[in-house]
Design an enzyme around this catalytic site. Structure first.
Site, mmCIF file in Angstrom:
data_model
loop_
_atom_site.group_PDB
_atom_site.id
_atom_site.type_symbol
_atom_site.label_atom_id
_atom_site.label_comp_id
_atom_site.label_asym_id
_atom_site.label_seq_id
_atom_site.Cartn_x
_atom_site.Cartn_y
_atom_site.Cartn_z
ATOM 1 C CB ALA A 169 -5.799 19.396 -4.323
ATOM 2 C CB ILE A 187 -6.967 6.363 -20.176
ATOM 3 C CG1 ILE A 187 -5.871 7.147 -20.529
ATOM 4 C CG2 ILE A 187 -6.500 4.901 -20.574
ATOM 5 C CD1 ILE A 187 -5.578 7.889 -21.705
ATOM 6 C CG ASN A 242 -1.834 1.231 1.646
ATOM 7 O OD1 ASN A 242 -1.744 1.950 0.555
ATOM 8 N ND2 ASN A 242 -2.724 0.892 2.247
ATOM 9 C CB VAL A 243 1.976 3.301 -2.550
ATOM 10 C CG1 VAL A 243 2.793 2.433 -3.505
ATOM 11 C CG2 VAL A 243 0.522 3.367 -3.610
ATOM 12 C CG ASN A 286 0.354 3.507 -12.885
ATOM 13 O OD1 ASN A 286 -0.375 4.142 -13.580
ATOM 14 N ND2 ASN A 286 -0.544 2.505 -12.545
ATOM 15 C CE1 TYR A 297 -7.235 10.952 -9.993
ATOM 16 C CE2 TYR A 297 -7.794 12.475 -11.425
ATOM 17 C CZ TYR A 297 -7.277 11.532 -11.044
ATOM 18 O OH TYR A 297 -6.675 10.699 -11.926
HETATM 19 N N1 LIG Z 1 -8.012 5.907 -16.850
HETATM 20 C C1 LIG Z 1 -7.737 7.214 -16.438
HETATM 21 O O1 LIG Z 1 -8.255 7.892 -17.586
HETATM 22 C C2 LIG Z 1 -6.604 8.037 -15.786
HETATM 23 C C3 LIG Z 1 -6.792 9.780 -16.386
HETATM 24 C C4 LIG Z 1 -5.194 10.707 -15.717
HETATM 25 C C5 LIG Z 1 -4.783 9.712 -14.266
HETATM 26 N N2 LIG Z 1 -4.559 8.565 -14.368
HETATM 27 C C6 LIG Z 1 -4.186 7.507 -13.726
HETATM 28 O O2 LIG Z 1 -3.362 6.419 -13.685
HETATM 29 C C7 LIG Z 1 -2.701 5.882 -13.113
HETATM 30 C C8 LIG Z 1 -3.597 4.388 -13.473
HETATM 31 O O3 LIG Z 1 -4.263 4.544 -13.180
HETATM 32 P P1 LIG Z 1 -6.083 3.593 -13.851
HETATM 33 O O4 LIG Z 1 -6.821 3.832 -14.615
HETATM 34 O O5 LIG Z 1 -4.968 2.332 -14.334
HETATM 35 O O6 LIG Z 1 -6.836 2.883 -12.984
HETATM 36 P P2 LIG Z 1 -7.485 1.986 -11.469
HETATM 37 O O7 LIG Z 1 -7.743 1.546 -11.111
HETATM 38 O O8 LIG Z 1 -7.453 0.360 -13.483
HETATM 39 O O9 LIG Z 1 -5.912 0.784 -11.235
HETATM 40 C C9 LIG Z 1 -5.292 1.553 -10.329
HETATM 41 C C10 LIG Z 1 -3.917 0.535 -9.445
HETATM 42 O O10 LIG Z 1 -3.656 1.056 -8.626
HETATM 43 C C11 LIG Z 1 -3.705 0.015 -7.109
HETATM 44 N N3 LIG Z 1 -3.817 1.059 -6.054
HETATM 45 C C12 LIG Z 1 -4.470 2.098 -5.885
HETATM 46 N N4 LIG Z 1 -4.425 2.206 -4.537
HETATM 47 C C13 LIG Z 1 -2.580 1.790 -3.936
HETATM 48 C C14 LIG Z 1 -1.620 2.276 -2.975
HETATM 49 N N5 LIG Z 1 -2.877 2.375 -2.212
HETATM 50 N N6 LIG Z 1 -1.234 1.232 -3.077
HETATM 51 C C15 LIG Z 1 -0.274 0.437 -4.163
HETATM 52 N N7 LIG Z 1 -1.825 0.148 -5.210
HETATM 53 C C16 LIG Z 1 -2.938 0.412 -5.544
HETATM 54 C C17 LIG Z 1 -5.380 -0.721 -7.880
HETATM 55 O O11 LIG Z 1 -5.591 -1.938 -6.832
HETATM 56 C C18 LIG Z 1 -5.212 -1.119 -9.606
HETATM 57 O O12 LIG Z 1 -4.189 -2.385 -8.636
HETATM 58 C C19 LIG Z 1 -2.874 6.608 -11.824
HETATM 59 O O13 LIG Z 1 -2.027 6.950 -10.693
HETATM 60 C C20 LIG Z 1 -4.483 7.728 -12.062
HETATM 61 O O14 LIG Z 1 -4.785 8.595 -11.085
HETATM 62 C C21 LIG Z 1 -5.990 7.642 -14.856
#
Ligand SMILES: NC(=O)c1ccc[n+]([C@@H]2O[C@H](COP(=O)([O-])OP(=O)(O)OC[C@H]3O[C@@H](n4cnc5c(N)ncnc54)[C@H](O)[C@@H]3O)[C@@H](O)[C@H]2O)c1
Length: 247
Positions: free
Chosen positions: A156, A187, A63-64, A90, A154
């Site tokens: 911020a 995405i 858990n980061v 990420n 988010y």
């Molecule tokens: N999907 C989008 O449209 C989008 C757009 C902009 C930015 N992002 C960013 O991209 C990154 C990845 O998002 P995604 O769309 O793949 O989301 P997702 O929810 O599909 O995947 C996120 C992953 O992070 C893990 N995670 C969550 N909390 C955690 C913690 N405390 N410690 C360790 N792991 C943890 C989850 O278990 C999951 O595997 C995020 O930082 C998100 O904010 C996503």
């Protein structure tokens, strides 16, 4: 020989979505990849799919947002691989609500996972990167860092990621360490799957590419920033949004 052969990378939130595709891409580029996630079951399943031999993909439940867990995990990674060349921050979550209804729990949990985590992970690798005079850090921000309805927490946190990125780039650039961010637009992942259809339609309308992006299209930009192809790129935030941020 891939462009990241003999490099050791850490990817947080690697069990699914964008993080999974980043891990896949860095493995294809030749790196060894420490994959971190809170969801161990999914993480193990993903790692087997990406590297059944387990030779270059290793998993850690972490858990980061938990400082002690991050410290312990990175100690184990250093013990396993001896160095860290690439860190991809990420992992991220959303807890959307209009600000006037937002709870402290919604605010704090998002700041903890999306921003405070990067304090812990960057502190875990920067001393080693400075000693070895080499490092690539890629932080995942978001187009929402420009402000987005229902996402004060988010936005911020993701704007904070850009400030952190630029500062670390300035402080560590002379040690051959680059620190950059990416700002994905919409995405196709679990994070966006349950958004109301009209919100998705509106975002697509505002995107010149007129579609949502795929995780692999984000991973290819991370691959560039994690490699020496980007050796003179530092402190940037690259939008990966099909042109959304231009509009
Ligand atoms: N999907 C989008 O449209 C989008 C757009 C902009 C930015 N992002 C960013 O991209 C990154 C990845 O998002 P995604 O769309 O793949 O989301 P997702 O929810 O599909 O995947 C996120 C992953 O992070 C893990 N995670 C969550 N909390 C955690 C913690 N405390 N410690 C360790 N792991 C943890 C989850 O278990 C999951 O595997 C995020 O930082 C998100 O904010 C996503």
């Amino acid at each position: 020989m891939g462009k990241l052969s003999n490099k050791v990378a850490v990817v947080t939130g690697a069990a699914q979505g964008i993080g999974e595709k980043i891990a896949e891409r860095l493995l294809a580029d030749g790196a060894s990849v420490a994959m971190l996630d809170v969801n161990l079951e999914k993480l193990e399943q993903t790692a087997i799919e990406l590297d059944g031999s387990g030779e270059r993909a290793r998993v850690w439940k972490c858990n980061v947002a938990d400082a002690a867990e991050v410290k312990e995990t990175f100690s184990a990674i250093y013990e396993q691989f001896g160095r860290v060349d690439i860190l991809v921050n990420n992992a991220g979550i959303t807890r959307d609500s209009f600000f006037h209804k937002m709870t402290a729990e919604q605010w704090n949990s998002v700041m903890d996972v999306n921003l405070n985590s990067m304090f812990y992970t960057c502190q875990a690798v920067i001393p080693g990167m400075r000693d070895q005079q080499y490092g690539k850090i890629v932080n995942v921000s978001s187009s929402s860092s420009w402000g987005n309805m229902g996402q004060a927490n988010y936005s911020a946190s993701k704007a904070g990621v850009i400030g952190l990125t630029r500062t670390l780039a300035k402080e560590n650039g002379s040690k051959q360490i680059t620190v950059n961010a990416i700002a994905p637009g919409q995405i196709n992942t679990d994070m966006t799957r349950d958004l109301p259809e009209d919100v998705k339609r509106m975002a697509t309308m505002l995107t010149p590419a007129a579609r949502m992006g795929n995780p692999a299209e984000v991973a290819s930009v991370v691959s560039f920033l994690a490699s020496d192809d980007s050796s003179f790129v530092n402190g940037e935030c690259i939008s990966v949004s099909g042109g959304f941020l231009m509009v």
